[in-house]
Design a protein around this motif. Sequence first.
Motif, PDB file in Angstrom:
ATOM      1  N   PRO A  91       0.815  -1.223   0.000  1.00 44.57           N
ATOM      2  CA  PRO A  91       0.000   0.000   0.000  1.00 44.57           C
ATOM      3  C   PRO A  91       0.849   1.276   0.000  1.00 44.57           C
ATOM      4  O   PRO A  91       0.558   2.232  -0.732  1.00 44.57           O
ATOM      5  CB  PRO A  91      -0.825  -0.121   1.285  1.00 44.57           C
ATOM      6  N   ARG A  92       1.905   1.279   0.812  1.00 42.65           N
ATOM      7  CA  ARG A  92       2.762   2.471   0.862  1.00 42.65           C
ATOM      8  C   ARG A  92       3.537   2.659  -0.435  1.00 42.65           C
ATOM      9  O   ARG A  92       3.710   3.779  -0.921  1.00 42.65           O
ATOM     10  CB  ARG A  92       3.720   2.347   2.050  1.00 42.65           C
ATOM     11  N   LEU A  93       3.998   1.547  -1.003  1.00 39.73           N
ATOM     12  CA  LEU A  93       4.733   1.632  -2.261  1.00 39.73           C
ATOM     13  C   LEU A  93       3.826   2.119  -3.391  1.00 39.73           C
ATOM     14  O   LEU A  93       4.222   2.969  -4.206  1.00 39.73           O
ATOM     15  CB  LEU A  93       5.317   0.269  -2.616  1.00 39.73           C
ATOM     16  N   ALA A  94       2.610   1.588  -3.457  1.00 36.16           N
ATOM     17  CA  ALA A  94       1.675   1.996  -4.515  1.00 36.16           C
ATOM     18  C   ALA A  94       1.395   3.490  -4.450  1.00 36.16           C
ATOM     19  O   ALA A  94       1.393   4.184  -5.480  1.00 36.16           O
ATOM     20  CB  ALA A  94       0.383   1.191  -4.392  1.00 36.16           C
ATOM     21  N   ALA A  95       1.174   4.005  -3.233  1.00 33.41           N
ATOM     22  CA  ALA A  95       0.902   5.440  -3.081  1.00 33.41           C
ATOM     23  C   ALA A  95       2.125   6.276  -3.459  1.00 33.41           C
ATOM     24  O   ALA A  95       2.000   7.347  -4.070  1.00 33.41           O
ATOM     25  CB  ALA A  95       0.487   5.735  -1.639  1.00 33.41           C
ATOM     26  N   ALA A  96       3.327   5.766  -3.135  1.00 32.65           N
ATOM     27  CA  ALA A  96       4.545   6.512  -3.434  1.00 32.65           C
ATOM     28  C   ALA A  96       4.836   6.569  -4.929  1.00 32.65           C
ATOM     29  O   ALA A  96       5.332   7.579  -5.451  1.00 32.65           O
ATOM     30  CB  ALA A  96       5.728   5.875  -2.695  1.00 32.65           C
ATOM     31  N   LEU A  97       4.522   5.493  -5.657  1.00 31.56           N
ATOM     32  CA  LEU A  97       4.850   5.429  -7.083  1.00 31.56           C
ATOM     33  C   LEU A  97       3.759   5.997  -7.975  1.00 31.56           C
ATOM     34  O   LEU A  97       4.008   6.284  -9.154  1.00 31.56           O
ATOM     35  CB  LEU A  97       5.123   3.971  -7.484  1.00 31.56           C
ATOM     36  N   ALA A  98       2.559   6.129  -7.465  1.00 29.01           N
ATOM     37  CA  ALA A  98       1.425   6.582  -8.291  1.00 29.01           C
ATOM     38  C   ALA A  98       1.708   7.874  -9.069  1.00 29.01           C
ATOM     39  O   ALA A  98       1.359   7.964 -10.256  1.00 29.01           O
ATOM     40  CB  ALA A  98       0.176   6.732  -7.420  1.00 29.01           C
ATOM     41  N   PRO A  99       2.345   8.898  -8.464  1.00 33.28           N
ATOM     42  CA  PRO A  99       2.600  10.133  -9.233  1.00 33.28           C
ATOM     43  C   PRO A  99       3.515   9.952 -10.430  1.00 33.28           C
ATOM     44  O   PRO A  99       3.489  10.764 -11.364  1.00 33.28           O
ATOM     45  CB  PRO A  99       3.237  11.059  -8.191  1.00 33.28           C
ATOM     46  N   LEU A 100       4.331   8.883 -10.428  1.00 32.76           N
ATOM     47  CA  LEU A 100       5.290   8.675 -11.519  1.00 32.76           C
ATOM     48  C   LEU A 100       4.799   7.687 -12.565  1.00 32.76           C
ATOM     49  O   LEU A 100       5.454   7.487 -13.585  1.00 32.76           O
ATOM     50  CB  LEU A 100       6.619   8.163 -10.950  1.00 32.76           C
ATOM     51  N   LEU A 101       3.648   7.062 -12.324  1.00 33.05           N
ATOM     52  CA  LEU A 101       3.151   6.010 -13.205  1.00 33.05           C
ATOM     53  C   LEU A 101       1.799   6.393 -13.787  1.00 33.05           C
ATOM     54  O   LEU A 101       1.115   7.293 -13.277  1.00 33.05           O
ATOM     55  CB  LEU A 101       3.036   4.696 -12.410  1.00 33.05           C
ATOM     56  N   PRO A 102       1.397   5.744 -14.870  1.00 26.35           N
ATOM     57  CA  PRO A 102       0.102   6.077 -15.482  1.00 26.35           C
ATOM     58  C   PRO A 102      -1.079   5.892 -14.534  1.00 26.35           C
ATOM     59  O   PRO A 102      -2.113   6.543 -14.687  1.00 26.35           O
ATOM     60  CB  PRO A 102       0.013   5.091 -16.661  1.00 26.35           C
ATOM     61  N   ARG A 103      -0.950   5.015 -13.573  1.00 20.37           N
ATOM     62  CA  ARG A 103      -2.008   4.770 -12.583  1.00 20.37           C
ATOM     63  C   ARG A 103      -1.365   4.211 -11.322  1.00 20.37           C
ATOM     64  O   ARG A 103      -0.183   3.869 -11.312  1.00 20.37           O
ATOM     65  CB  ARG A 103      -3.030   3.774 -13.127  1.00 20.37           C
ATOM     66  N   GLU A 104      -2.153   4.108 -10.263  1.00 18.35           N
ATOM     67  CA  GLU A 104      -1.626   3.544  -9.026  1.00 18.35           C
ATOM     68  C   GLU A 104      -1.522   2.023  -9.162  1.00 18.35           C
ATOM     69  O   GLU A 104      -2.479   1.373  -9.603  1.00 18.35           O
ATOM     70  CB  GLU A 104      -2.529   3.899  -7.842  1.00 18.35           C
ATOM     71  N   PRO A 105      -0.393   1.436  -8.790  1.00 17.44           N
ATOM     72  CA  PRO A 105      -0.241  -0.023  -8.878  1.00 17.44           C
ATOM     73  C   PRO A 105      -1.280  -0.749  -8.012  1.00 17.44           C
ATOM     74  O   PRO A 105      -1.708  -0.235  -6.973  1.00 17.44           O
ATOM     75  CB  PRO A 105       1.177  -0.267  -8.350  1.00 17.44           C
ATOM     76  N   THR A 106      -1.645  -1.945  -8.451  1.00 17.56           N
ATOM     77  CA  THR A 106      -2.653  -2.738  -7.735  1.00 17.56           C
ATOM     78  C   THR A 106      -2.030  -4.047  -7.253  1.00 17.56           C
ATOM     79  O   THR A 106      -1.049  -4.541  -7.810  1.00 17.56           O
ATOM     80  CB  THR A 106      -3.844  -3.049  -8.643  1.00 17.56           C
ATOM     81  N   PHE A 107      -2.624  -4.617  -6.225  1.00 21.12           N
ATOM     82  CA  PHE A 107      -2.079  -5.843  -5.633  1.00 21.12           C
ATOM     83  C   PHE A 107      -3.191  -6.597  -4.927  1.00 21.12           C
ATOM     84  O   PHE A 107      -4.259  -6.056  -4.615  1.00 21.12           O
ATOM     85  CB  PHE A 107      -0.952  -5.502  -4.648  1.00 21.12           C
ATOM     86  N   ALA A 108      -2.939  -7.890  -4.673  1.00 20.58           N
ATOM     87  CA  ALA A 108      -3.917  -8.739  -3.984  1.00 20.58           C
ATOM     88  C   ALA A 108      -3.177  -9.902  -3.338  1.00 20.58           C
ATOM     89  O   ALA A 108      -2.043 -10.226  -3.706  1.00 20.58           O
ATOM     90  CB  ALA A 108      -4.968  -9.258  -4.964  1.00 20.58           C
ATOM     91  N   ILE A 109      -3.839 -10.542  -2.382  1.00 17.85           N
ATOM     92  CA  ILE A 109      -3.284 -11.722  -1.716  1.00 17.85           C
ATOM     93  C   ILE A 109      -4.098 -12.943  -2.129  1.00 17.85           C
ATOM     94  O   ILE A 109      -5.316 -12.847  -2.318  1.00 17.85           O
ATOM     95  CB  ILE A 109      -3.301 -11.540  -0.181  1.00 17.85           C
ATOM     96  N   LEU A 110      -3.444 -14.074  -2.289  1.00 19.37           N
ATOM     97  CA  LEU A 110      -4.133 -15.297  -2.701  1.00 19.37           C
ATOM     98  C   LEU A 110      -3.563 -16.479  -1.925  1.00 19.37           C
ATOM     99  O   LEU A 110      -2.355 -16.695  -1.905  1.00 19.37           O
ATOM    100  CB  LEU A 110      -3.975 -15.531  -4.202  1.00 19.37           C
ATOM    101  N   LYS A 111      -4.482 -17.222  -1.295  1.00 18.31           N
ATOM    102  CA  LYS A 111      -4.097 -18.399  -0.511  1.00 18.31           C
ATOM    103  C   LYS A 111      -4.852 -19.609  -1.026  1.00 18.31           C
ATOM    104  O   LYS A 111      -5.718 -19.498  -1.895  1.00 18.31           O
ATOM    105  CB  LYS A 111      -4.418 -18.163   0.975  1.00 18.31           C
ATOM    106  N   GLY A 112      -4.541 -20.765  -0.455  1.00 18.86           N
ATOM    107  CA  GLY A 112      -5.246 -21.982  -0.826  1.00 18.86           C
ATOM    108  C   GLY A 112      -6.703 -21.930  -0.396  1.00 18.86           C
ATOM    109  O   GLY A 112      -7.070 -21.251   0.562  1.00 18.86           O
ATOM    110  N   ARG A 113      -7.558 -22.679  -1.099  1.00 25.22           N
ATOM    111  CA  ARG A 113      -9.000 -22.631  -0.846  1.00 25.22           C
ATOM    112  C   ARG A 113      -9.347 -22.972   0.599  1.00 25.22           C
ATOM    113  O   ARG A 113     -10.311 -22.442   1.154  1.00 25.22           O
ATOM    114  CB  ARG A 113      -9.717 -23.586  -1.803  1.00 25.22           C
ATOM    115  N   ARG A 114      -8.569 -23.833   1.219  1.00 26.16           N
ATOM    116  CA  ARG A 114      -8.846 -24.237   2.591  1.00 26.16           C
ATOM    117  C   ARG A 114      -8.752 -23.060   3.566  1.00 26.16           C
ATOM    118  O   ARG A 114      -9.284 -23.106   4.672  1.00 26.16           O
ATOM    119  CB  ARG A 114      -7.876 -25.342   2.990  1.00 26.16           C
ATOM    120  N   ASN A 115      -8.080 -21.978   3.173  1.00 24.97           N
ATOM    121  CA  ASN A 115      -7.936 -20.817   4.047  1.00 24.97           C
ATOM    122  C   ASN A 115      -9.167 -19.905   4.046  1.00 24.97           C
ATOM    123  O   ASN A 115      -9.230 -18.970   4.837  1.00 24.97           O
ATOM    124  CB  ASN A 115      -6.718 -19.985   3.619  1.00 24.97           C
TER     125      ASN A 115
END
Length: 704
Positions: A91-115
Amino acid sequence: MADLPEVGVLLDAAVRALGGARRSGQVDMAEAVDAAVATEEHLVVQAGTGTGKSLGYLVPAVRHAMAHDTTVVVSTATLALQRQLIERDLPRLAAALAPLLPREPTFAILKGRRNYLCRHRLQSASDSEPDEAELFDPRALSSLGRQVKRLHEWAEETVTGDRDDLAPGVSDLAWRQVSVAANECIGAAACPFGGECFAEQARAEAGGVDVVVTNHALLAIDAMQGRHILPEHRVLMVDEAHELVDRVTSVATGALTERLVSTAAKRAARICDPEYTERLGEAAEGLGLMLTDGEPGRLDHLPDALAGAVAAVRDAAHGCVSALAPENKEDPEAVSARRRAQAALTEVHDTAVRVLESFEPPLRERRDVVWITKAPQYPPGLHVAPLAVGGLLRERLFGDRTTVLTSATLALGGSFGTLAMQWGLGRQSGDAAEAPTAPPPAAAEGAESGTAEAAAVSAAETGTAAETGAAGEPRWRALDVGSPFDHARSGILYVARHLPPPGRDGLDQRYLDEIAGLIEAAGGRALGLFSSMRAAGQAAEELRERLDVPILCQGDDSTGRLVEEFAADERCCLFGTLSLWQGVDVPGPSLQLVIVDRIPFPRPDDPLTSARQRAVGAQGGNGFMAVAATHAALLLAQGTGRLLRSMSDRGVVAVLDPRLATARYSSFLRASLPPYWGTTDPEVARAALRRLDAAAREPVEAGA
């Protein structure tokens, strides 16, 4: 390709925005990662504590993802780092880089279905008998019912359905009542709750983002079993790469117990002819009897009686699978019951087949290890695991994507070759071969024989790597970016050479005296890393009576709470075992002394370790150095790395095991450690601790 700022520009912007300072090692790492991705060459990066390695790979990962409109996967070993990445760093990196990039970077977390909580399973949990209910008394079942009721209430308010977001947590048994494994899921199309499925929502969110954070276990399942859980990706960042082999081995390990087989029979009983399920139940009982009579440990030969019991399980499970009622797609409950039964039967059948087939080749050509376990609180079990996972990783992980592997501990004995061989990478690219790291100052004393041993091991590694360096071998290079810490000025490695070698009957009284003297000198502030809970408990119990400082011991409370209490009280000590060797990050004066009771070699009777050592020896290598010493070096490097966590930290690492100064393999181990200044003089260590204690007390005393 989008016209984006260079990696160096993005990294500088991120560091400024986060209030940090430019670090040469971090810059070197980011540029190397960027180059590796561009040339599609695998990269191994050792980045010591304080380097800021997360930004070192995240910045080039984000740039590549946005430049090529693709997804980069980041895999970690621990929940703590996974949470740090997704809740703080990204989250902090995305906010820091957003002014230099065409858009704010996106991210997500993914775990096994049992979680993830399964709404369909949740609905049916109250209508069915809990798994393995026969093992619990009424009070335990009552507790289980309360936990499941709480999960029903939580389901109405949670947005993610992620087990890790449930606080406080519930038992594994309770969670199994409301979750399903991937091979038990009936699929979103057939499920009445498919549109509200938490696992599907997480997967959908991960499908279009720049960076997906996952864990080594799910990465292994995705790569080895072809589940295609992760989004399509051509670039992979593996953090905590020193744990990759163990996590992949765990995923690739199968087990057979009477309980597992009988559970499969019970699941099948509702949708299968009783003739078949009763046969499987009888096979479960037969297996249980054979395992009860068998001796625990590795099996080089499968006794006829046990082989017959395993074959009976295999055949009965196959009969049940063949006799399962056809799937009624109009009835989701019936579909779910059939999937769960089929998953349990298939697992039992395939594991039985694997066990039996493991003994078919001659001993020297076997690829799997089989052993029996027995423990007071668990039923006896039959286990099967791969001797090595390098071939699997080379084929399934490194074959069709560019991979960056990083950790603070990768160059063991001054060489990346040991872990690279375990990963299946083989030889390094010719121009990128790393120069062996010089032994730290503490290694200079009496190192001659150990250096010869290390040289022999290095030569053996080179020969083995050359054999795997055929056409199609992965191209890779290695880089050690060092650490901003001045280890030799900030820390002392004290080896208690005067003590006797550690024994098997608990801690020697002289070890307890040594620990007491060090803690008295330090005024507390000690993290005790022990080879067993028995040793940690013994030390805590005896020293609580001798010392006037609080001593916490792993098991007194949750590990997280113990670490918090330890960090909050500068006079406090914390004793424990394995999870503390790698999971403690306590900067400041609360931790100025790390005590290691003995070199953390694996148990000599550990089935998998002993089999791997024998396999290396059969190929002409040094099994002890390649397996046991490597295991010890990794843990020792991780444990001693707990001392310095910030630029202002100072302290002493005290290793009580004299073999670190006297054994032939000692230089290999010491060359794997941070380069602290070394001594074997106990008074030098205690005097340094007294000075540190006095300095830490000064602000308090001045304020008083």
